[in-house]
Scaffold this motif. Structure first.
Motif, PDB file in Angstrom:
ATOM      1  N   LYS A   1       0.824  -1.206   0.000  1.00 45.13           N
ATOM      2  CA  LYS A   1       0.000   0.000   0.000  1.00 45.13           C
ATOM      3  C   LYS A   1       0.858   1.256   0.000  1.00 45.13           C
ATOM      4  N   SER A   2       1.930   1.232   0.771  1.00 50.38           N
ATOM      5  CA  SER A   2       2.812   2.403   0.846  1.00 50.38           C
ATOM      6  C   SER A   2       3.881   2.409  -0.239  1.00 50.38           C
ATOM      7  N   GLU A   3       3.941   1.306  -1.016  1.00 54.24           N
ATOM      8  CA  GLU A   3       4.918   1.160  -2.095  1.00 54.24           C
ATOM      9  C   GLU A   3       6.350   1.255  -1.587  1.00 54.24           C
ATOM     10  N   HIS A   4       6.578   0.716  -0.403  1.00 57.69           N
ATOM     11  CA  HIS A   4       7.921   0.644   0.147  1.00 57.69           C
ATOM     12  C   HIS A   4       8.552  -0.695  -0.227  1.00 57.69           C
ATOM     13  N   PRO A   5       9.864  -0.745  -0.381  1.00 56.76           N
ATOM     14  CA  PRO A   5      10.524  -2.007  -0.758  1.00 56.76           C
ATOM     15  C   PRO A   5      10.464  -3.033   0.370  1.00 56.76           C
ATOM     16  N   HIS A   6      10.466  -4.304  -0.022  1.00 55.74           N
ATOM     17  CA  HIS A   6      10.475  -5.390   0.950  1.00 55.74           C
ATOM     18  C   HIS A   6      11.914  -5.775   1.290  1.00 55.74           C
ATOM     19  N   LEU A   7      12.078  -6.338   2.486  1.00 54.43           N
ATOM     20  CA  LEU A   7      13.363  -6.894   2.925  1.00 54.43           C
ATOM     21  C   LEU A   7      14.508  -5.891   2.768  1.00 54.43           C
ATOM     22  N   ASP A   8      14.288  -4.685   3.228  1.00 59.64           N
ATOM     23  CA  ASP A   8      15.316  -3.646   3.100  1.00 59.64           C
ATOM     24  C   ASP A   8      15.950  -3.289   4.441  1.00 59.64           C
ATOM     25  N   THR A   9      15.639  -4.049   5.494  1.00 63.69           N
ATOM     26  CA  THR A   9      16.229  -3.794   6.811  1.00 63.69           C
ATOM     27  C   THR A   9      16.699  -5.113   7.416  1.00 63.69           C
ATOM     28  N   TRP A  10      17.576  -5.002   8.404  1.00 65.62           N
ATOM     29  CA  TRP A  10      18.027  -6.193   9.115  1.00 65.62           C
ATOM     30  C   TRP A  10      16.870  -6.863   9.845  1.00 65.62           C
ATOM     31  N   HIS A  11      15.947  -6.061  10.338  1.00 60.03           N
ATOM     32  CA  HIS A  11      14.798  -6.626  11.040  1.00 60.03           C
ATOM     33  C   HIS A  11      13.974  -7.518  10.115  1.00 60.03           C
ATOM     34  N   SER A  12      13.739  -7.073   8.902  1.00 58.24           N
ATOM     35  CA  SER A  12      12.940  -7.870   7.968  1.00 58.24           C
ATOM     36  C   SER A  12      13.681  -9.136   7.547  1.00 58.24           C
ATOM     37  N   LEU A  13      14.977  -9.039   7.321  1.00 60.17           N
ATOM     38  CA  LEU A  13      15.757 -10.218   6.934  1.00 60.17           C
ATOM     39  C   LEU A  13      15.802 -11.243   8.070  1.00 60.17           C
TER      40      LEU A  13
END
Length: 228
Positions: free
Chosen positions: A116-128
């Protein structure tokens, strides 16, 4: 003859103090898991956005359900009303299924929010780290299914399979702890919590992890004989 993970040469007074400290640590771990989850739920203000459901679901799953699912097997006592191991195993499975459901919901809300916000996925250490934690958690659940139905695997004994399940569970819990800690450095959390309170949040996740790690290692590592 009794067995203790603390080694030989322990007197009655020292043993009583050790047991008392372990019970206090266990109760504190329960309180931290519940309190941390409640605080995240309040701070996330669920319903205000798609993202607001992500921290709530993940904290319910990994901070509360995963912690309680492991600690209910503690020899120091647990809030579980079942005394038999069979009852605890069933409760463990119910809690772990809830963990997987909350994790799936949290992941879904995060993906929807990113789109929805059109932000990239897996772009932080937290997400990885979060993806890695989810993968290990699913593997741990699969190992648990094999333990529940040992006939599915013919070449592995039940005690060895139980050791694999506990080891994988410990790895999953430690990964979850690191992931939660990494979340405290996210833009959302640092914008929500500032000052000394942030440091108080930082020291909360590792404490239940230490109790869980101590419980699992004391259960599955070889124990030294202790005579009292």
């Amino acid at each position: 003859m009794e067995y203790s993970p603390v080694g030989e040469g322990l007197g009655m007074r020292e043993y009583w103090l050790y047991a008392c400290m372990r019970k206090i640590a266990l109760v504190t771990a329960h309180c931290v898991a519940l309190g941390f989850t409640a605080l995240i739920g309040v701070l996330s203000r669920p319903g205000t956005s798609l993202f607001s459901w992500h921290p709530l679901c993940m904290s319910l799953g990994f901070c509360l359900c995963m912690t309680e699912g492991i600690l209910l097997f503690s020899t120091e006592g647990s809030p579980c009303c079942f005394k038999s191991r069979k009852g605890k195993v069933r409760t463990h499975w119910v809690v772990q299924v809830l963990l997987l459901l909350f994790a799936a919901m949290g992941l879904g809300f995060m993906v929807a929010s990113k789109r929805k916000s059109e932000h990239p996925h897996l772009d932080t250490w937290h997400s990885l780290l979060g993806v890695g934690t989810l993968v290990v958690t699913v593997l741990q659940a699969a190992c648990g299914v094999c333990l529940l139905f040992p006939k599915l695997i013919h070449n592995v004994s039940v005690p060895r399979l139980r050791l694999y399940h506990a080891t994988c569970g410990l790895v999953a819990y430690l990964l979850a702890t690191v992931t939660v800690t990494a979340a405290l450095f996210s833009d959302w959390f640092q914008a929500t919590v500032k000052g000394p309170i942030w440091y108080a949040f930082l020291i909360l996740p590792p404490f239940p992890a230490l109790v869980v790690m101590n419980q699992i290692t004391n259960t599955f590592l070889p124990k030294k004989k202790l005579t009292i």
